[in-house]
Design a protein around this motif. Structure first.
Motif, PDB file in Angstrom:
ATOM      1  N   SER A   1       0.705  -5.435  -9.076  1.00  0.00           N
ATOM      2  CA  SER A   1      -0.525  -4.748  -8.660  1.00  0.00           C
ATOM      3  C   SER A   1      -0.288  -3.877  -7.424  1.00  0.00           C
ATOM      4  O   SER A   1      -0.910  -2.828  -7.263  1.00  0.00           O
ATOM      5  CB  SER A   1      -1.634  -5.760  -8.378  1.00  0.00           C
TER       6      SER A   1
ATOM      7  N   LEU B   1      -1.191   0.100  -7.284  1.00  0.00           N
ATOM      8  CA  LEU B   1      -2.028   0.719  -6.249  1.00  0.00           C
ATOM      9  C   LEU B   1      -1.274   1.835  -5.539  1.00  0.00           C
ATOM     10  O   LEU B   1      -1.845   2.878  -5.219  1.00  0.00           O
ATOM     11  CB  LEU B   1      -2.478  -0.330  -5.225  1.00  0.00           C
TER      12      LEU B   1
ATOM     13  N   ARG C   1       2.440   7.189  -4.552  1.00  0.00           N
ATOM     14  CA  ARG C   1       3.523   6.532  -3.812  1.00  0.00           C
ATOM     15  C   ARG C   1       4.165   5.471  -4.676  1.00  0.00           C
ATOM     16  O   ARG C   1       3.687   5.142  -5.760  1.00  0.00           O
ATOM     17  CB  ARG C   1       2.966   5.846  -2.560  1.00  0.00           C
TER      18      ARG C   1
ATOM     19  N   PRO D   1      10.126  -4.121   1.965  1.00  0.00           N
ATOM     20  CA  PRO D   1       9.514  -3.198   1.017  1.00  0.00           C
ATOM     21  C   PRO D   1       8.652  -2.183   1.764  1.00  0.00           C
ATOM     22  O   PRO D   1       7.868  -2.558   2.638  1.00  0.00           O
ATOM     23  CB  PRO D   1       8.669  -4.096   0.110  1.00  0.00           C
ATOM     24  N   ARG D   2       8.821  -0.900   1.444  1.00  0.00           N
ATOM     25  CA  ARG D   2       8.088   0.153   2.128  1.00  0.00           C
ATOM     26  C   ARG D   2       7.426   1.063   1.112  1.00  0.00           C
ATOM     27  O   ARG D   2       7.915   1.250   0.006  1.00  0.00           O
ATOM     28  CB  ARG D   2       9.047   1.007   2.970  1.00  0.00           C
ATOM     29  N   LEU D   3       6.317   1.677   1.572  1.00  0.00           N
ATOM     30  CA  LEU D   3       5.650   2.686   0.756  1.00  0.00           C
ATOM     31  C   LEU D   3       6.395   3.994   0.959  1.00  0.00           C
ATOM     32  O   LEU D   3       6.592   4.428   2.093  1.00  0.00           O
ATOM     33  CB  LEU D   3       4.218   2.883   1.238  1.00  0.00           C
TER      34      LEU D   3
ATOM     35  N   THR E   1      -1.500   4.982   5.152  1.00  0.00           N
ATOM     36  CA  THR E   1      -1.842   4.154   4.006  1.00  0.00           C
ATOM     37  C   THR E   1      -0.900   2.956   3.970  1.00  0.00           C
ATOM     38  O   THR E   1       0.305   3.117   4.119  1.00  0.00           O
ATOM     39  CB  THR E   1      -1.703   4.951   2.693  1.00  0.00           C
TER      40      THR E   1
ATOM     41  N   VAL F   1      -0.277  -1.067   1.940  1.00  0.00           N
ATOM     42  CA  VAL F   1      -0.682  -1.968   0.860  1.00  0.00           C
ATOM     43  C   VAL F   1      -0.568  -3.399   1.394  1.00  0.00           C
ATOM     44  O   VAL F   1       0.439  -3.750   1.998  1.00  0.00           O
ATOM     45  CB  VAL F   1       0.194  -1.771  -0.392  1.00  0.00           C
TER      46      VAL F   1
ATOM     47  N   VAL G   1      -0.634  -7.487   0.498  1.00  0.00           N
ATOM     48  CA  VAL G   1      -0.377  -8.391  -0.616  1.00  0.00           C
ATOM     49  C   VAL G   1      -0.578  -9.824  -0.137  1.00  0.00           C
ATOM     50  O   VAL G   1      -0.039 -10.199   0.905  1.00  0.00           O
ATOM     51  CB  VAL G   1       1.083  -8.235  -1.126  1.00  0.00           C
TER      52      VAL G   1
ATOM     53  N   ASP H   1      -8.832   0.080  -1.890  1.00  0.00           N
ATOM     54  CA  ASP H   1      -8.775  -0.220  -3.312  1.00  0.00           C
ATOM     55  C   ASP H   1      -8.196  -1.605  -3.465  1.00  0.00           C
ATOM     56  O   ASP H   1      -7.126  -1.890  -2.946  1.00  0.00           O
ATOM     57  CB  ASP H   1      -7.841   0.769  -4.015  1.00  0.00           C
TER      58      ASP H   1
ATOM     59  N   SER I   1      -3.601  -7.463  -4.416  1.00  0.00           N
ATOM     60  CA  SER I   1      -3.116  -6.364  -3.587  1.00  0.00           C
ATOM     61  C   SER I   1      -4.276  -5.470  -3.201  1.00  0.00           C
ATOM     62  O   SER I   1      -5.258  -5.358  -3.931  1.00  0.00           O
ATOM     63  CB  SER I   1      -2.093  -5.518  -4.345  1.00  0.00           C
TER      64      SER I   1
ATOM     65  N   ARG J   1      -4.942  -1.487  -1.367  1.00  0.00           N
ATOM     66  CA  ARG J   1      -4.412  -0.291  -0.719  1.00  0.00           C
ATOM     67  C   ARG J   1      -5.444   0.178   0.300  1.00  0.00           C
ATOM     68  O   ARG J   1      -6.621   0.340  -0.011  1.00  0.00           O
ATOM     69  CB  ARG J   1      -4.148   0.814  -1.737  1.00  0.00           C
TER      70      ARG J   1
ATOM     71  N   GLU K   1       1.385  -1.800  13.598  1.00  0.00           N
ATOM     72  CA  GLU K   1       1.741  -3.064  14.253  1.00  0.00           C
ATOM     73  C   GLU K   1       0.538  -4.013  14.316  1.00  0.00           C
ATOM     74  O   GLU K   1       0.658  -5.203  14.059  1.00  0.00           O
ATOM     75  CB  GLU K   1       2.293  -2.815  15.669  1.00  0.00           C
TER      76      GLU K   1
ATOM     77  N   ARG L   1      -0.057  -5.470  10.970  1.00  0.00           N
ATOM     78  CA  ARG L   1       0.924  -6.520  10.679  1.00  0.00           C
ATOM     79  C   ARG L   1       0.565  -7.835  11.388  1.00  0.00           C
ATOM     80  O   ARG L   1       0.702  -8.917  10.829  1.00  0.00           O
ATOM     81  CB  ARG L   1       2.324  -6.091  11.135  1.00  0.00           C
TER      82      ARG L   1
ATOM     83  N   ARG M   1       1.166 -10.101   3.319  1.00  0.00           N
ATOM     84  CA  ARG M   1       2.302  -9.195   3.461  1.00  0.00           C
ATOM     85  C   ARG M   1       1.798  -7.760   3.618  1.00  0.00           C
ATOM     86  O   ARG M   1       0.837  -7.358   2.971  1.00  0.00           O
ATOM     87  CB  ARG M   1       3.171  -9.230   2.198  1.00  0.00           C
TER      88      ARG M   1
ATOM     89  N   ILE N   1       2.915  -3.806   3.211  1.00  0.00           N
ATOM     90  CA  ILE N   1       3.901  -2.811   2.777  1.00  0.00           C
ATOM     91  C   ILE N   1       3.470  -1.491   3.392  1.00  0.00           C
ATOM     92  O   ILE N   1       2.481  -0.892   2.967  1.00  0.00           O
ATOM     93  CB  ILE N   1       3.974  -2.722   1.238  1.00  0.00           C
ATOM     94  N   ALA N   2       4.193  -1.069   4.414  1.00  0.00           N
ATOM     95  CA  ALA N   2       3.798   0.118   5.170  1.00  0.00           C
ATOM     96  C   ALA N   2       4.799   1.231   4.920  1.00  0.00           C
ATOM     97  O   ALA N   2       5.925   0.985   4.514  1.00  0.00           O
ATOM     98  CB  ALA N   2       3.742  -0.221   6.655  1.00  0.00           C
ATOM     99  N   PRO N   3       4.374   2.475   5.168  1.00  0.00           N
ATOM    100  CA  PRO N   3       5.348   3.563   5.053  1.00  0.00           C
ATOM    101  C   PRO N   3       6.322   3.515   6.225  1.00  0.00           C
ATOM    102  O   PRO N   3       6.129   2.778   7.189  1.00  0.00           O
ATOM    103  CB  PRO N   3       4.493   4.825   5.102  1.00  0.00           C
ATOM    104  N   LEU N   4       7.359   4.322   6.132  1.00  0.00           N
ATOM    105  CA  LEU N   4       8.308   4.430   7.232  1.00  0.00           C
ATOM    106  C   LEU N   4       7.666   5.241   8.336  1.00  0.00           C
ATOM    107  O   LEU N   4       6.750   6.020   8.099  1.00  0.00           O
ATOM    108  CB  LEU N   4       9.573   5.131   6.749  1.00  0.00           C
TER     109      LEU N   4
ATOM    110  N   GLN O   1       5.907   9.030   8.351  1.00  0.00           N
ATOM    111  CA  GLN O   1       5.364   9.440   7.060  1.00  0.00           C
ATOM    112  C   GLN O   1       3.893   9.048   6.990  1.00  0.00           C
ATOM    113  O   GLN O   1       3.510   8.039   7.545  1.00  0.00           O
ATOM    114  CB  GLN O   1       6.122   8.772   5.919  1.00  0.00           C
ATOM    115  N   PRO O   2       3.074   9.836   6.306  1.00  0.00           N
ATOM    116  CA  PRO O   2       1.642   9.535   6.272  1.00  0.00           C
ATOM    117  C   PRO O   2       1.329   8.267   5.462  1.00  0.00           C
ATOM    118  O   PRO O   2       2.086   7.924   4.598  1.00  0.00           O
ATOM    119  CB  PRO O   2       1.020  10.752   5.600  1.00  0.00           C
TER     120      PRO O   2
END
Lengths: 324, 207
Positions: free
Chosen positions: A245, A249, A255, A272-274, B124, B126, B128, B155, B169, B171, B186, B189, B198, B200-203, B206-207
């Motif tokens: 899921s 998303l 992404r 894990p990264r977006l 953005t 995610v 989990v 979402d 999950s 978003r 941070e 987190r 959990r 899951i973030a972008p680097l 990055q947006p």
């Protein structure tokens, strides 16, 4: 050059097989139970045929390979953590004999980087370890060429198994357990995949790169001893609990999720990264990719095969060429 | 010398077009003329829905000798902070633009974006975990409180008919002031860790 190859797994075997094509001679080849040693050149094909038939590689003991005549030791035994033994002792023995060392084993440079550099400083031999990071991808050489001092970060997808699982989950809408079983059937994942899916393997590679970056700021081995990092310093998360899921998303928003490792002077982070679905880091299958941030060059990316016997052997043999 | 009359200031064309050269300034043949230096800018603001706010936003523009080209006052929609977005097109000499932004801020007007430079960022992530069981609205509230970011969008994907074992999950799109994204992630987190969620973030970057 005369090479002693320790380890006859996929990488060690390929190095031994390809050595003559690169103009080198294998004077010793060992696995964990035996060795073939011949100062005039080991008959690699015959030794490997014996091994495949379940016989010893040769009549010598494994330790004899380490004591044999060679110019460079190729250390391709399995990666071990903590004290990185027996790989570390192999490195020490070769350097104390003023021989060169080329590592495919990540342990010594991930867990004892400063120790290895300390041994190297007292030796006429040199140590290279391109094959430990990103398989066939020339990560260390590129960072070195660009000047590690000017590289601020190296990040990438550095584990093919984890990437295969995530990209299959995203593409097929399957869950983790299903895709992992498939990967094991295909031989992409090992029976015990924890080293890959928990992020340890990617973290070791990032730790090695972080050490290369930190070393660029050090004037002495003593300084490096204070600054070098190990796996224990890395922040590591794997992909085991990433549900389908989460990938769905992410996909709805253009992404996807990748297991990304980052090495900077500040440290190492794997998780894990977006990433943008069509972005540089969103490689699919077992492919790896490395991005390098450089003060003047900006961002560079190199993609390729991060594992495999011949692929990794190509990196080992590129290191051997650097010694000539 | 051109024969046309000098255009009135408020009729001057947008952009560094040659038409805006003034005949009274022969040196405008080169790049150095005053009139030719006028540059067009777009500023996005957010205003509190109170009388006099729009005037407060426009005064610094007039005071600094800029020409107002257009105002787009989006009264129907609200920014994530519950304010009214306003987009203003102006033209002014390059050295006045920073003064205008400074004056706006001094009057308490929030500048979201000045030309390409954004003063508000989005990220953005995610999440989990057992999102529903751990009170998602409380999680979001804590995240907003601790990071000073606002949740622009969410979402949720909870496994249908699954037991409490399965992870769900979500978003999340978060808005924050520029340059604060790393801090927001941070904070997210931290809150997530308290509930065993959990992230899951972008680097970074990055947006």
């Amino acid at each position: 050059m005369r090479l002693a190859v320790l380890g006859a797994g996929a990488v060690g075997r390929s190095v031994a097989e390809l050595a003559s094509e690169y103009g080198h001679e294998v004077t010793a080849l060992s696995d964990s139970s035996s060795a073939a040693v011949d100062a005039d050149g080991v008959d690699v094909e015959a030794a490997l045929t014996r091994k495949e038939a379940g016989e010893p590689l040769g009549g010598a003991a494994p330790g004899d390979a380490l004591a044999a005549e060679y110019d460079a030791l190729v250390e391709a035994t399995p990666t071990t953590l903590g004290d990185a033994e027996p790989g570390y002792s192999h490195v020490r023995t070769a350097l104390e004999r003023d021989r060169h060392v080329v590592l495919a084993n990540k342990g010594p440079v991930a867990e004892r980087y400063a120790d290895v550099r300390g041994l190297e400083a007292d030796s006429d031999g040199e140590v290279y370890f391109e094959a430990t990071v990103g398989g066939a991808i020339p990560v260390c050489a590129t960072v070195d060429d660009l000047g590690a001092r000017h590289v601020s970060a190296v990040r990438g997808v550095l584990n093919g198994t984890a990437n295969f699982v995530l990209s299959r989950m995203a593409a097929e809408g399957l869950d983790y357990d299903h895709v992992l079983a498939e990967a094991q059937d295909l031989g992409v994942a090992e029976a015990d995949p924890s080293f890959d899916v928990e992020g340890t393997d990617a973290a070791l590679k990032c730790v090695i790169v972080a050490n290369v970056l930190r070393e660029a700021d050090c004037d002495s081995v003593a300084q490096l001893r204070e600054r070098a990092v190990t796996l224990a310093d890395a922040e590591v998360a794997g992909i085991r609990d990433v549900p389908g899921s989460a990938l769905e998303l992410a996909a709805e928003d253009g992404r996807t999720v990748r297991l990304v490792g980052e090495a900077t002077r500040e440290g190492v982070r794997v998780g894990p990264r977006l990433v943008p679905e069509n972005g540089t880091l969103a490689v699919t299958g077992t492919r790896n990719i490395v991005e390098i941030d450089h003060e003047y060059a900006g961002g560079l990316a190199i993609s390729g095969r991060g594992a495999g016997g011949e692929e990794t052997a190509s990196a080992v043999l590129a290191d051997v060429a650097r010694l000539e | 010398m051109p024969s046309e009359p000098t255009p009135a200031p408020d009729e001057q064309s947008v952009g560094p077009s040659d038409d805006s050269e003034s005949e009274s300034e022969p040196e405008t043949e080169a790049d150095g003329g005053r009139a030719a230096e006028l540059q067009a800018h777009t500023i996005r603001l957010e205003l509190v829905d109170e009388p006099g706010q729009l005037l407060a936003a426009l005064t610094p523009i007039a005071d600094n000798g800029a020409n107002l080209l257009s105002i787009f006052h989006e009264r129907g929609s609200l920014t994530p902070r519950g304010r009214i977005p306003v987009e203003v097109d102006i033209e002014c000499p390059p050295d006045r633009f920073d003064d205008i932004l400074a004056d706006l801020r001094e009057r308490g007007v929030n500048v979201i974006q000045a030309d390409a430079e954004e003063y508000g960022d989005e990220v953005t992530v995610v999440l989990v975990g057992h999102l529903v069981d751990t009170d998602l609205s409380d999680t979001l509230k804590r995240m907003q409180d601790r990071s000073e970011a606002s949740v622009a969008d969410i979402d949720l994907s909870a496994p249908a008919g699954a037991g409490s074992e399965a992870h769900s999950s979500a978003r999340l799109r978060l808005r924050a002031r520029a340059g604060e994204i790393a801090g927001v992630v941070e904070a997210v987190r931290e809150v997530a860790a308290e509930k065993d969620i959990r992230v899951i973030a972008p680097l970074g970057g990055q947006p």
